[in-house]
Structures are given as structure tokens and as C-alpha cells.
Design a protein around this motif. Sequence first.
Motif, PDB file in Angstrom:
ATOM      1  N   LEU A  34       1.211 -22.799 -72.365  1.00  0.00           N
ATOM      2  CA  LEU A  34       1.232 -23.277 -70.981  1.00  0.00           C
ATOM      3  C   LEU A  34       2.637 -23.093 -70.410  1.00  0.00           C
ATOM      4  CD1 LEU A  34      -0.607 -26.723 -71.263  1.00  0.00           C
ATOM      5  CD2 LEU A  34      -1.474 -24.669 -70.143  1.00  0.00           C
ATOM      6  N   ALA A  35       2.700 -22.660 -69.146  1.00  0.00           N
ATOM      7  CA  ALA A  35       4.015 -22.500 -68.535  1.00  0.00           C
ATOM      8  C   ALA A  35       4.702 -23.860 -68.437  1.00  0.00           C
ATOM      9  CB  ALA A  35       3.866 -21.882 -67.148  1.00  0.00           C
ATOM     10  N   ARG A  36       3.935 -24.877 -68.149  1.00  0.00           N
ATOM     11  CA  ARG A  36       4.464 -26.236 -68.007  1.00  0.00           C
ATOM     12  C   ARG A  36       3.468 -27.214 -68.602  1.00  0.00           C
ATOM     13  NH1 ARG A  36       8.558 -27.839 -65.185  1.00  0.00           N
ATOM     14  NH2 ARG A  36       9.583 -26.453 -63.741  1.00  0.00           N
ATOM     15  N   PRO A  37       3.933 -28.392 -68.998  1.00  0.00           N
ATOM     16  CA  PRO A  37       2.973 -29.412 -69.419  1.00  0.00           C
ATOM     17  C   PRO A  37       2.047 -29.762 -68.249  1.00  0.00           C
ATOM     18  CG  PRO A  37       5.226 -30.071 -69.942  1.00  0.00           C
ATOM     19  CD  PRO A  37       5.316 -28.854 -69.099  1.00  0.00           C
ATOM     20  N   GLN A  38       0.883 -30.275 -68.578  1.00  0.00           N
ATOM     21  CA  GLN A  38      -0.094 -30.599 -67.533  1.00  0.00           C
ATOM     22  C   GLN A  38      -0.724 -31.960 -67.795  1.00  0.00           C
ATOM     23  OE1 GLN A  38      -2.991 -27.463 -67.977  1.00  0.00           O
ATOM     24  NE2 GLN A  38      -1.915 -26.129 -66.519  1.00  0.00           N
ATOM     25  N   VAL A  39      -1.343 -32.509 -66.759  1.00  0.00           N
ATOM     26  CA  VAL A  39      -2.292 -33.593 -67.001  1.00  0.00           C
ATOM     27  C   VAL A  39      -3.675 -33.074 -66.609  1.00  0.00           C
ATOM     28  CG1 VAL A  39      -0.803 -35.627 -66.852  1.00  0.00           C
ATOM     29  CG2 VAL A  39      -1.738 -34.641 -64.754  1.00  0.00           C
ATOM     30  N   LEU A  40      -4.645 -33.465 -67.403  1.00  0.00           N
ATOM     31  CA  LEU A  40      -6.037 -33.071 -67.138  1.00  0.00           C
ATOM     32  C   LEU A  40      -6.800 -34.283 -66.649  1.00  0.00           C
ATOM     33  CD1 LEU A  40      -6.862 -31.064 -70.393  1.00  0.00           C
ATOM     34  CD2 LEU A  40      -6.448 -30.117 -68.109  1.00  0.00           C
ATOM     35  N   TYR A  41      -7.536 -34.079 -65.566  1.00  0.00           N
ATOM     36  CA  TYR A  41      -8.377 -35.153 -65.036  1.00  0.00           C
ATOM     37  C   TYR A  41      -9.736 -34.536 -64.766  1.00  0.00           C
ATOM     38  CZ  TYR A  41      -9.745 -39.246 -62.296  1.00  0.00           C
ATOM     39  OH  TYR A  41     -10.378 -40.369 -61.827  1.00  0.00           O
TER      40      TYR A  41
END
Length: 518
Positions: free
Chosen positions: A432-439
Motif C-alpha cells: 500500500l502506498a499509505r496506511p488505510q482505514v477500511l469501513y
Amino acid sequence: MDDCTRLHPICSSNIPKSQPTRIIDVGLEATVQNLCLTALKDDRAQYVALSHCWGDTSTILTTTKDTIEQRRRNIPFRELPRTFQDAVQITRALGLRYLWIDSLCIIQDDKDDWQFESGKMADIYLGSCLTIAATASYDSTGGFFFNRWTSQPGGIKSNVETFEYHRTFHGADVTIYTRQGLDSGHQRISGYASTSTNTAPLLQRAWAYQERILAPRMLHVHMEEMFWECKSCTICECGYLSWEGKHLDRNKWSPIRDTLNLKGRIALAVDEATPVEDVHTMWLDIVEEYSILEITKESDRLPALSGLAKFLSQKVQSIYLAGLWESNLAIGLLWHRCSILYSSCFRDKLSNVPSWSWASIVRTHQSVDEKNQLNHITYDEVRGGIIQDPRLKVMNAACKVTGTSPFGEVSGGTVCIEGALIIAKYTCSLHLARPQVLYGTEASEVHIDIWEPGEPAEVLNGEMVFCLLFGMSGYNFAGHALILKAVGVNVYRRVGYLNLDSKLRWFDNVIPFVVNII
Ligand SMILES: [Zn+2]
Ligand SMILES: [Zn+2]
């Protein structure tokens, strides 16, 4: 200086009543060899203050409990390091008798004296008739009078060389003196926190930041040239900067970034007619610049800005909370780390600065290089203000300060907020280019507060986190939220910031919830 005192009323305004407890009496004659520490007898007596890099703290000349009596009797000129000697000469040359140098005028091993005097530091610089800045010196041996620098082909800097030619002209012997052209240093004025790693060490020091802003007049001595800066003008020796009071016209003044004269902005900030919102916006700029700067002891991060905070508090009239103002918390809490991906910074485990304060973040590399500049605190996304989510309510906020100053070091603090809160899944992986949050099935990139290779992260891949919505930007409807991690019953720590692009609908129909963030 004469022009400034005669022609610039704003530069002589707002002079504090309190004065330094001790001052160095340099005598008026250039030949006086013995100086001494004394008290200012006349409260209108003018003095010069020195702004300088300490360098190695173990070798700088100081006053201690053991030496205070001796310093009151005599400080031999020849024993002073070069920067101090040069400062004495400049003070005398200006026809002034008193000089304030922090290391000599504060008893360094007396905690009470240090706390008391450092609490007055802002007033000491504000009250100086001139502050001279040894901008180019790494420590007290650099001095003010040195060979200037110039640029050689290839960008290499070297001392300016002088040449002497003997010629015969119409039968007479003549001597022609020439020197290489001086380089310019004025480009460093544009940002208050300089990023020039090796040319202007003083501009990288956190402690020198408020000195520079608060002193009504400052003479900066760079390697290449000097420049004068007061609340009304900025002038450099080469003539490129000769900027006079443009921003001092209230109608033209605005708290935009990169305004050249921050001194003038600060002077106007406390003016009655200035809207307090402008001061809040200016504070965001100050935090951004200040967060780049180097500091020897991270625990001094808030104390080294306390003078400026105290000065502005007369206008803001709000409680100061670990570098944020209570009356602007909904914006103040929305800082994030402007990072190139995965550049290193952490939270000091020994420090008790609350996670919601920008001052809790420590950058790993202390030198200000280009890479690191990208690793500073920013309010880029919210500088223009936000439309607050109607569910957001700051219920309560408090900090515990460790000393006597409400603007100094803190030991813990809580912000209690009611707002729309959702639970999302944090994901980070190398692809991933950046951390994410998944909703649900959607993902949004996050700005994580810390990243320190080899150390456990504050939040782990796959962990559930809480997102607290603050509001959206009026111009692009992007949402702003904090990412929190539960650490106790209804107690959370901040771990990141979330810019929601168009995913505000995540918070549709969410019932507000009260959280305590520590
Ligand atoms: Zn002036
Ligand atoms: Zn110049």
C-alpha cells in the motif's frame, strides 16, 4: 536603529514593564577590561540582548551558584568567548552600557532561578532595545566579526578574498584594493524557521524562534551579510531587501503564510482591531514552522515557545493546552505529520505530553535537512477553517503543567469530545502506498502520527480503530477526522489523522458518542 526609534512608533510600543533580574554592565569605554553582573537600577535603562547557539553546553561560560558572587565583582573581558566579546563591543559601539546574555544572567544550576528567569524570557527580549543574533555561529566561539562568505564556481562557499594592486597612474603610485562580491543571505528571511543546515545554525534552534519574533529589533549576522529586522521593516546589507511596513497597514494585512515580517504580524496580532480568528490562523503557521526546529531536550519543546504563547494569550484570552488554544480546539487538534512516506518520528516514551498535542511528536533526525522538512507538523488541510459537524462538541479540556507557567511543560492532559464515532479497520502493508482505514468495503488513506522502524507501532495491521469526525472543508467538502485507539474504558489515544475525501457518508446517521482523549 536611529530611524527605527524615531520613525517607527509600532517598534517602540508594547514594551513590558518587567526587566531582567541581572544584566552585564559592559562599561561605556572600549578599553574597560572588567565587566560585572549587576541589577538595572533605572527601569528605563536600555539594554542589548544576545541571541546565540550554545553549542556544547559543558564548555559555554555560565553563571552558577558557585560563581555568582565572583561574577558580580568581575567578569574579565579576556575570559569571555568570542561571541560574547563581540557582543560587548557592539553594545559599547551603540553607546549602550548593558548587555543580557542568558548563560551569564541566569544562574544555570539554580532550578528556581532558571524557572523564574526563563518565564520572563519573552519580556526580556521584548524589552531589549536591540537583540543581536549570532546567526552564523554554532557556539559561543563563532563571534560576529569574521570573514564573509562568498560562492565559488560549483556552489562551494569560501571566505571572501581581498586583493591589493600597485599601479602607476599618470606618474603617481596608486594602490587598488578589491574583493570578491559578497554572497547574499537575505533569502533566509522568507521562512522564519530556516532550513539552511550549515549556514545559519541559529535559525534552526527552537529556543531562538521566539527570541527572533518577540524582540522589537534584531540585527542578524549571517555569514554573507547582515540584516536588520524590526516590526516595521526588513533591510539587508546588499540592498535586495528594503521592505518597509507594507503589512503594517491594517487593511492590507492578512494572516497569510510566508508574509515576510512576522514581527510586524505579531505586533498587529495583539492590536484591538485584529480579529482573534486571524491570530488563531497565525498560530497554526507558528506551530508548523516551529515543529521543524531543533531542540536539545525534547521536554523543552513547549517551554521554548512559552514566551510567544504568553504574549499572544493577552489577545486570544483562552486556556492554552499543550500548544493548542481551547477556543480553537476543533481546528487545533487536526494537525498531521506532513511526511514523505514512512519517514521516521516517534512519541517520547518518557514524556507525558498528551497524544492529541502536536508537541507529543519527536522527529528522529534532529538535523533540518530537506527530507526532514517534509516530516513536520502541518495544518494544510484545515488552515482555511472547517464547517464543524453539528454533532461535534468539545465538552472539556485540561492539561496538567509541571511548573508554574501555564504555557510550559505539561504532564498529561485530557480532551473530552462528543462527536460522530465509527469503528474501522486499520491496514498497512508494504504494497500500500499509505496506511488505510477500511469501513465496509471502502478504504481511505490515513496520516499516521508516528513511524519508527524497528519499534512497535502504535497501531497494528488489522487492528480496529475509532474515527471521530470533526467536520468538512467548505471548499472541497473533504471530511476531517482523528483516528483514535481505545486504551481504557472510554479512554482513547490519538494515533492519526484522516482526510476523508468524499467519504463523509461513513458518518451518516451515526449517533454522537463521548470520548476522552489523552
Ligand atoms: Zn522599526
Ligand atoms: Zn541581501
